[in-house]
Write a protein that holds these residues in place. Structure first.
Motif, PDB file in Angstrom:
ATOM      1  N   ILE A 297     -69.511 -23.830 -27.023  1.00 21.30           N
ATOM      2  CA  ILE A 297     -68.529 -24.799 -26.543  1.00 21.30           C
ATOM      3  C   ILE A 297     -67.154 -24.389 -27.078  1.00 21.30           C
ATOM      4  O   ILE A 297     -67.006 -24.050 -28.260  1.00 21.30           O
ATOM      5  CB  ILE A 297     -68.887 -26.239 -26.966  1.00 21.30           C
ATOM      6  CG1 ILE A 297     -67.892 -27.241 -26.374  1.00 21.30           C
ATOM      7  CG2 ILE A 297     -68.995 -26.388 -28.477  1.00 21.30           C
ATOM      8  CD1 ILE A 297     -68.357 -28.697 -26.451  1.00 21.30           C
ATOM      9  N   THR A 298     -66.173 -24.400 -26.203  1.00 17.65           N
ATOM     10  CA  THR A 298     -64.828 -23.974 -26.576  1.00 17.65           C
ATOM     11  C   THR A 298     -64.188 -24.988 -27.521  1.00 17.65           C
ATOM     12  O   THR A 298     -64.213 -26.191 -27.260  1.00 17.65           O
ATOM     13  CB  THR A 298     -63.938 -23.804 -25.330  1.00 17.65           C
ATOM     14  OG1 THR A 298     -64.551 -22.834 -24.462  1.00 17.65           O
ATOM     15  CG2 THR A 298     -62.543 -23.330 -25.708  1.00 17.65           C
ATOM     16  N   VAL A 299     -63.651 -24.490 -28.618  1.00 17.81           N
ATOM     17  CA  VAL A 299     -62.968 -25.335 -29.593  1.00 17.81           C
ATOM     18  C   VAL A 299     -61.570 -24.759 -29.814  1.00 17.81           C
ATOM     19  O   VAL A 299     -61.414 -23.590 -30.156  1.00 17.81           O
ATOM     20  CB  VAL A 299     -63.736 -25.396 -30.930  1.00 17.81           C
ATOM     21  CG1 VAL A 299     -62.989 -26.251 -31.944  1.00 17.81           C
ATOM     22  CG2 VAL A 299     -65.141 -25.952 -30.715  1.00 17.81           C
ATOM     23  N   GLN A 300     -60.559 -25.567 -29.561  1.00 15.68           N
ATOM     24  CA  GLN A 300     -59.176 -25.114 -29.669  1.00 15.68           C
ATOM     25  C   GLN A 300     -58.698 -25.168 -31.125  1.00 15.68           C
ATOM     26  O   GLN A 300     -58.557 -26.248 -31.705  1.00 15.68           O
ATOM     27  CB  GLN A 300     -58.260 -25.977 -28.803  1.00 15.68           C
ATOM     28  CG  GLN A 300     -58.541 -25.857 -27.297  1.00 15.68           C
ATOM     29  CD  GLN A 300     -57.656 -26.774 -26.489  1.00 15.68           C
ATOM     30  OE1 GLN A 300     -57.370 -27.891 -26.897  1.00 15.68           O
ATOM     31  NE2 GLN A 300     -57.232 -26.293 -25.330  1.00 15.68           N
ATOM     32  N   SER A 301     -58.450 -23.988 -31.679  1.00 16.41           N
ATOM     33  CA  SER A 301     -58.008 -23.934 -33.077  1.00 16.41           C
ATOM     34  C   SER A 301     -56.649 -24.592 -33.249  1.00 16.41           C
ATOM     35  O   SER A 301     -56.387 -25.238 -34.279  1.00 16.41           O
ATOM     36  CB  SER A 301     -57.970 -22.490 -33.571  1.00 16.41           C
ATOM     37  OG  SER A 301     -57.136 -21.704 -32.738  1.00 16.41           O
ATOM     38  N   GLU A 302     -55.784 -24.481 -32.214  1.00 15.80           N
ATOM     39  CA  GLU A 302     -54.460 -25.101 -32.342  1.00 15.80           C
ATOM     40  C   GLU A 302     -54.559 -26.625 -32.426  1.00 15.80           C
ATOM     41  O   GLU A 302     -53.804 -27.277 -33.150  1.00 15.80           O
ATOM     42  CB  GLU A 302     -53.536 -24.683 -31.182  1.00 15.80           C
ATOM     43  CG  GLU A 302     -54.006 -25.050 -29.790  1.00 15.80           C
ATOM     44  CD  GLU A 302     -54.900 -24.003 -29.125  1.00 15.80           C
ATOM     45  OE1 GLU A 302     -54.975 -24.003 -27.891  1.00 15.80           O
ATOM     46  OE2 GLU A 302     -55.513 -23.193 -29.860  1.00 15.80           O
ATOM     47  N   GLU A 303     -55.530 -27.193 -31.706  1.00 15.17           N
ATOM     48  CA  GLU A 303     -55.727 -28.640 -31.766  1.00 15.17           C
ATOM     49  C   GLU A 303     -56.270 -29.048 -33.135  1.00 15.17           C
ATOM     50  O   GLU A 303     -55.863 -30.066 -33.703  1.00 15.17           O
ATOM     51  CB  GLU A 303     -56.686 -29.086 -30.664  1.00 15.17           C
ATOM     52  CG  GLU A 303     -56.924 -30.595 -30.590  1.00 15.17           C
ATOM     53  CD  GLU A 303     -55.678 -31.394 -30.229  1.00 15.17           C
ATOM     54  OE1 GLU A 303     -55.564 -32.550 -30.700  1.00 15.17           O
ATOM     55  OE2 GLU A 303     -54.816 -30.874 -29.486  1.00 15.17           O
ATOM     56  N   LEU A 304     -57.186 -28.250 -33.663  1.00 17.43           N
ATOM     57  CA  LEU A 304     -57.713 -28.538 -34.994  1.00 17.43           C
ATOM     58  C   LEU A 304     -56.614 -28.445 -36.048  1.00 17.43           C
ATOM     59  O   LEU A 304     -56.534 -29.272 -36.954  1.00 17.43           O
ATOM     60  CB  LEU A 304     -58.840 -27.570 -35.352  1.00 17.43           C
ATOM     61  CG  LEU A 304     -60.222 -27.831 -34.739  1.00 17.43           C
ATOM     62  CD1 LEU A 304     -61.209 -26.771 -35.188  1.00 17.43           C
ATOM     63  CD2 LEU A 304     -60.741 -29.215 -35.122  1.00 17.43           C
ATOM     64  N   ASN A 305     -55.766 -27.427 -35.917  1.00 17.52           N
ATOM     65  CA  ASN A 305     -54.661 -27.284 -36.879  1.00 17.52           C
ATOM     66  C   ASN A 305     -53.698 -28.465 -36.784  1.00 17.52           C
ATOM     67  O   ASN A 305     -53.196 -28.966 -37.796  1.00 17.52           O
ATOM     68  CB  ASN A 305     -53.917 -25.970 -36.630  1.00 17.52           C
ATOM     69  CG  ASN A 305     -54.676 -24.774 -37.176  1.00 17.52           C
ATOM     70  OD1 ASN A 305     -55.233 -24.835 -38.268  1.00 17.52           O
ATOM     71  ND2 ASN A 305     -54.720 -23.690 -36.422  1.00 17.52           N
ATOM     72  N   LYS A 306     -53.467 -28.919 -35.552  1.00 18.65           N
ATOM     73  CA  LYS A 306     -52.581 -30.072 -35.338  1.00 18.65           C
ATOM     74  C   LYS A 306     -53.190 -31.323 -35.989  1.00 18.65           C
ATOM     75  O   LYS A 306     -52.511 -32.078 -36.693  1.00 18.65           O
ATOM     76  CB  LYS A 306     -52.393 -30.297 -33.838  1.00 18.65           C
ATOM     77  CG  LYS A 306     -51.528 -31.510 -33.480  1.00 18.65           C
ATOM     78  CD  LYS A 306     -51.499 -31.684 -31.966  1.00 18.65           C
ATOM     79  CE  LYS A 306     -50.920 -33.035 -31.580  1.00 18.65           C
ATOM     80  NZ  LYS A 306     -51.058 -33.311 -30.139  1.00 18.65           N
ATOM     81  N   LEU A 307     -54.490 -31.519 -35.756  1.00 15.17           N
ATOM     82  CA  LEU A 307     -55.168 -32.655 -36.374  1.00 15.17           C
ATOM     83  C   LEU A 307     -55.166 -32.527 -37.890  1.00 15.17           C
ATOM     84  O   LEU A 307     -55.014 -33.511 -38.621  1.00 15.17           O
ATOM     85  CB  LEU A 307     -56.612 -32.745 -35.867  1.00 15.17           C
ATOM     86  CG  LEU A 307     -56.805 -33.231 -34.432  1.00 15.17           C
ATOM     87  CD1 LEU A 307     -58.243 -32.988 -33.990  1.00 15.17           C
ATOM     88  CD2 LEU A 307     -56.473 -34.713 -34.319  1.00 15.17           C
ATOM     89  N   GLY A 308     -55.326 -31.285 -38.363  1.00 15.59           N
ATOM     90  CA  GLY A 308     -55.295 -31.051 -39.798  1.00 15.59           C
ATOM     91  C   GLY A 308     -53.961 -31.450 -40.408  1.00 15.59           C
ATOM     92  O   GLY A 308     -53.919 -32.047 -41.494  1.00 15.59           O
TER      93      GLY A 308
END
Length: 886
Positions: free
Chosen positions: A503-514
């Motif tokens: 499943i595709t996971v967007q690292s930029e979204e995770l970094n933003k949430l982080g």
């Protein structure tokens, strides 16, 4: 020179239970107290190197102390079944260690240890007493050192007479006087009301003993004088109760305590049963089966053919129709990163072994074609992992007709050893060596040369042939043939396809949430500081304890040897007292999200695919539930909004597509309604009522409009508690109520839903008669402990009998839905893909032109997976990412 070590078994087990988080093995048996006890025992064995060891246990509730004081320990709550069920396991483990244990009716562990320390004093033998109970300090002497546990059970603090003098200003025997004055609420020893440790020490420093304090009461002033004079009998009785009796008539003296070390094979077997894998590694013990059983027979002289060139490949290709079993050897626990070593093709006693390198050669085309041909049957071991390991090399494995590991799990899901080594022992077959013995383990892991590796692979492939025949017969006898071939085996390949898809996971979204969470952590930190009136290290238990209990004066819930406890249970109990507590809890939740889920998921995104590829294990949970690993996608927290937002990073792999999710609504309670036939439960689901409101109405005897939020919350806890076999202790912890209230609540539930009570009673009787319970799809779970003479062991088995058919059937239903869904996607030639199974939820990625079809098809398939007396319901939603599906 002799050296004795005497351990207070009840005290150390109790402290380990409360110090360590819940831990269970595959059978669902709680093991945290045993694990904690074992950890400290190993540490002490290593450090102390005793010649004699003894673990003392309390033999029963009544002791000689009750004869003179009936209230002794009367206020103590009943030991939680989650702990008491571990004592038989602990005693068995001590036997495996070769460690003596003593217990004697009418006496406590303290008295047994006290008697032995008296002998040690008389004989001049160096002795260490290990306990969590400060009472033991009275035993300290020139020969005897008392080690009290601190930091849970990870460390001990040693006291000889000099250390006691330095800490308390007392001689060891004055510890009895200290207890006489201050009492002990845990043992219901009264002492003198209003006299705590500080006052008691002051009095003893001035007068020396309880008797001297009582004689000098005239010199005391104010309330203290009044209390001492009014409670003289209590003080004398308390001192008497606190005095360890040192004349216990022991059947076995020091000669029964001699310690000669443990037998590695025996201890390894005990650790494997408990699933203490980390301890197996720590002690470098074999994690396969124990010592070789000669009755199982020796390995025959196999004809091992090393396939290395075109001629051998051609010869193998000509004989592929004769292959009886296939072994795919890939090393590494995570199949997405496993190293493919070789394949072994068994035809009777002749086994052809092909290296991964040779398999990739041009001349091996016919072999690769055979592997990918769905019409050519393949029987092997852990074919799920095999499919994945091959697929990452660009190779297909289809036509799987049997998986020995999967069959072994189905035939006994609570057996922790489904390795080929373990299976060949169990079935009295020629022994296959444990992989650890061939490769080594941990830092010593190394792939051996072909001269060692290939015979090992050949023996594994050879064993698969006999195991297949045995297991086929066992599946038929147990009635699980259909479950195996129509559900578990096809599901294995479906899961492999889902995992490879990822499943595709967007690292930029995770970094933003982080970044957002970091900001919230900073805000939460400032909130804590504002409430505290000062800055401090929130992560420091000591500093936090000082703020909460000394500066803010909050009530002390639990103390450890190092100070105040500030664990989650303690903070939840303190939440109503001060605004700082919610801020601390929020801070902890956020820091956990950041470290475990944001940073953890970022590490798991595969660079070549931009996806997370989890690994669903079919052979772990005894209930039949799937487990997710590398990473675990089933435990992303969704109760906290910040946790739910992590799902925003999970997106479709193709532009214009959507994530669609469908989850079963209260599937376990619907299964319970069907299995029990309870009219109240069935009515609620047939008429689409809110089940928790319905439960509250029936339990509290009120109308629907009278059910408030707290009633519904309590009803919900009981509903799910019943499903998961919760005890009054567990429910009291969940609802923060007394165990007495929790027990009453459970009784009220059973009075309201008598069909459920009847089901529980009947299923336990059936389990006792048959030795096992089954799900609606005939999945079995054996429960030999249900006839155990030990009450706690038997009670655990009874609770397991009650909840396994419910949980297991729910697990079967969603698996069945996955198999049917895969069939539908294929038959309708849909491009939509099934990506994840998370508890009762299925997650798909869907192209725009199939959205309408999938919104109808998915719930339709899920709701018709099985026919129950109550309707199944699946709620479906979709969005641009996983977060938007809710």
């Amino acid at each position: 020179m002799d050296k004795w070590m005497l351990i207070d078994g009840n005290s150390i087990a109790y402290r380990a239970f409360y110090a360590l988080p819940p831990l269970t093995n595959a059978a669902g048996q709680h093991t945290n107290a045993v694990f904690g006890f074992t950890t400290i025992l190993l540490k002490l064995l290593e450090e102390e190197k005793p010649t004699h060891i003894m673990v003392a246990f309390d033999a029963g509730k009544m002791t000689f102390r009750h004869e003179g004081f009936a209230e002794y320990k009367a206020g103590r709550e009943k030991t939680p079944s989650e702990l008491s069920s571990q004592f038989p396991l602990l005693k068995d483990l001590l036997t495996a260690f070769g460690v003596a244990r003593f217990e004697l009716d009418g006496f406590e562990a303290d008295d047994i240890i006290g008697t032995l320390t008296r002998m040690a004093d008389e004989q001049g033998i160096e002795t260490l007493v290990v306990s969590g109970d400060k009472d033991m300090l009275q035993l300290a002497s020139d020969q005897v050192t008392v080690a009290l546990t601190r930091k849970g059970v990870s460390e001990v603090e040693r006291y000889d007479p000099a250390a006691i003098k330095e800490r308390y200003g007392l001689e060891p025997l004055q510890i009895i006087d200290l207890k006489g004055l201050m009492g002990d609420t845990s043992d219901n020893i009264p002492g003198i009301p209003g006299v705590g440790e500080k006052t008691a020490l002051k009095l003893l420093h001035e007068h020396g003993s309880v008797e001297a304090v009582l004689e000098a009461s005239d010199s005391l002033k104010g309330k203290l004088k009044e209390r001492v004079e009014n409670h003289q009998d209590d003080a004398r009785k308390s001192k008497e109760l606190a005095t360890i009796y040192r004349e216990v008539p022991l059947e076995h003296g020091p000669e029964g305590m001699k310690y000669d070390g443990y037998d590695g094979a025996v201890l390894a077997g005990a650790f494997r049963k408990l699933e203490f894998r980390s301890l197996l590694e720590r002690l470098d013990l074999p994690s396969g089966a124990a010592t070789v059983d000669e009755a199982a027979g020796e390995q025959p002289e196999l004809d091992v053919v090393t396939v290395s060139g075109a001629e051998e490949l051609e010869a193998l290709a000509d004989k592929l129709s004769e292959v009886q079993s296939l072994l795919v050897e890939a090393v590494g626990e995570n199949p997405h990163h496993a190293e493919l070593l070789a394949l072994a093709f068994a035809m009777g006693e002749q086994v052809h072994v092909v290296s991964a390198e040779v398999l990739a050669s041009e001349a091996a085309g016919p072999i690769r074609d055979w592997l990918a041909d769905p019409k050519q049957e393949k029987r092997g071991y852990d074919m799920h992992k095999s499919q994945l390991a091959l697929s990452w090399q660009g190779l297909e494995l289809r036509g799987i007709s049997f998986d020995v590991q999967l069959a072994a799990y189905l035939l006994d899901p609570t057996d922790p050893n489904h390795t080929l080594n373990g299976l060949t022992h169990r079935h009295q077959l020629p022994i296959v060596a444990a992989d650890e013995d061939v490769y080594g383990k941990g830092a010593k892991f190394k792939v051996p040369g072909q001269e060692v590796l290939y015979p090992h692979l050949a023996s594994k492939a050879y064993a698969l042939q006999a195991l297949h025949a045995i297991q086929q017969e066992e599946l038929e006898k147990s009635g699980m043939h259909k479950l195996y071939y129509e559900l578990e085996l096809p599901l294995s390949s479906i899961l492999a396809g889902m995992e490879k898809q990822g499943i595709t996971v967007q690292s930029e979204e995770l970094n933003k949430l982080g970044s957002e969470i970091e900001s919230r952590i900073a805000t939460a930190m400032q909130d804590v500081y504002a409430h505290a009136g000062t800055e401090f290290n929130i992560g420091s238990t000591r500093q936090l304890g000082e703020i909460l209990f000394e500066k803010l004066g909050l009530p002390v819930v639990k103390k450890t040897k190092t100070g105040y406890s500030t664990d989650a249970d303690v903070l939840e109990k303190l939440e109503p007292y001060h605004g700082i507590i919610p801020s601390i809890l929020h801070y902890r939740q956020l820091t956990k999200l950041q470290s475990t889920y944001i940073e953890g998921l970022l590490k798991e995104i595969r660079q070549d695919t931009g996806k997370v590829h989890t690994y669903f294990r079919q052979t772990i949970a005894a209930t039949g539930r799937l487990s997710s690993q590398f990473p675990n996608l089933q435990n992303i927290p969704i109760r906290l909004e910040e946790g739910r937002k992590i799902r925003k990073a999970f997106v479709p792999s193709e532009a214009g597509w959507s994530i669609l999710a469908a989850d079963y609504s209260q599937i376990e309670l619907r299964v319970l309604a069907h299995i029990s036939g309870d009219p109240g439960l069935k009515e609620a689901f047939i008429h689409n009522m809110d089940i928790h409101t319905k439960t509250a109405m029936d339990v509290f005897g009120v109308s629907e409009d009278q059910v408030d939020g707290n009633m519904r919350r309590q009803a919900k806890a009981v509903n799910f508690g019943i499903v998961y076999g919760i005890s009054d202790f567990g429910l009291s912890q969940n609802l923060n109520i007394t165990r007495k209230d929790a027990a009453r609540f459970i009784d009220q539930y059973f009075d309201a839903f008598q069909g459920v009570r009847a089901y529980m009673d009947n299923i336990v009787k059936q389990a006792r008669d048959d030795g096992y319970v089954t799900t609606l799809l005939e999945r079995r779970r054996y429960l030999p402990e249900i006839k155990a003479s030990n009450f706690n062991v038997r009670s655990f088995a009874e609770r397991t009998a009650m909840n396994t058919p419910i949980q297991g059937t729910a697990a079967d239903i969603i698996k069945l839905a996955m198999v049917r869904m895969d069939e539908e996607l294929s038959a309708r030639k849909l491009r939509s893909r099934m990506l994840l199974q998370v508890h009762d939820e299925l997650v798909f990625e869907v192209p725009q032109d199939e959205l309408e079809t999938m919104q109808t098809l998915v719930p339709e398939v899920m709701e018709s997976a099985i026919e129950l007396d109550v309707p199944l319901r699946a709620d479906v939603s979709y969005g641009a990412n996983w977060y938007e599906t809710k």
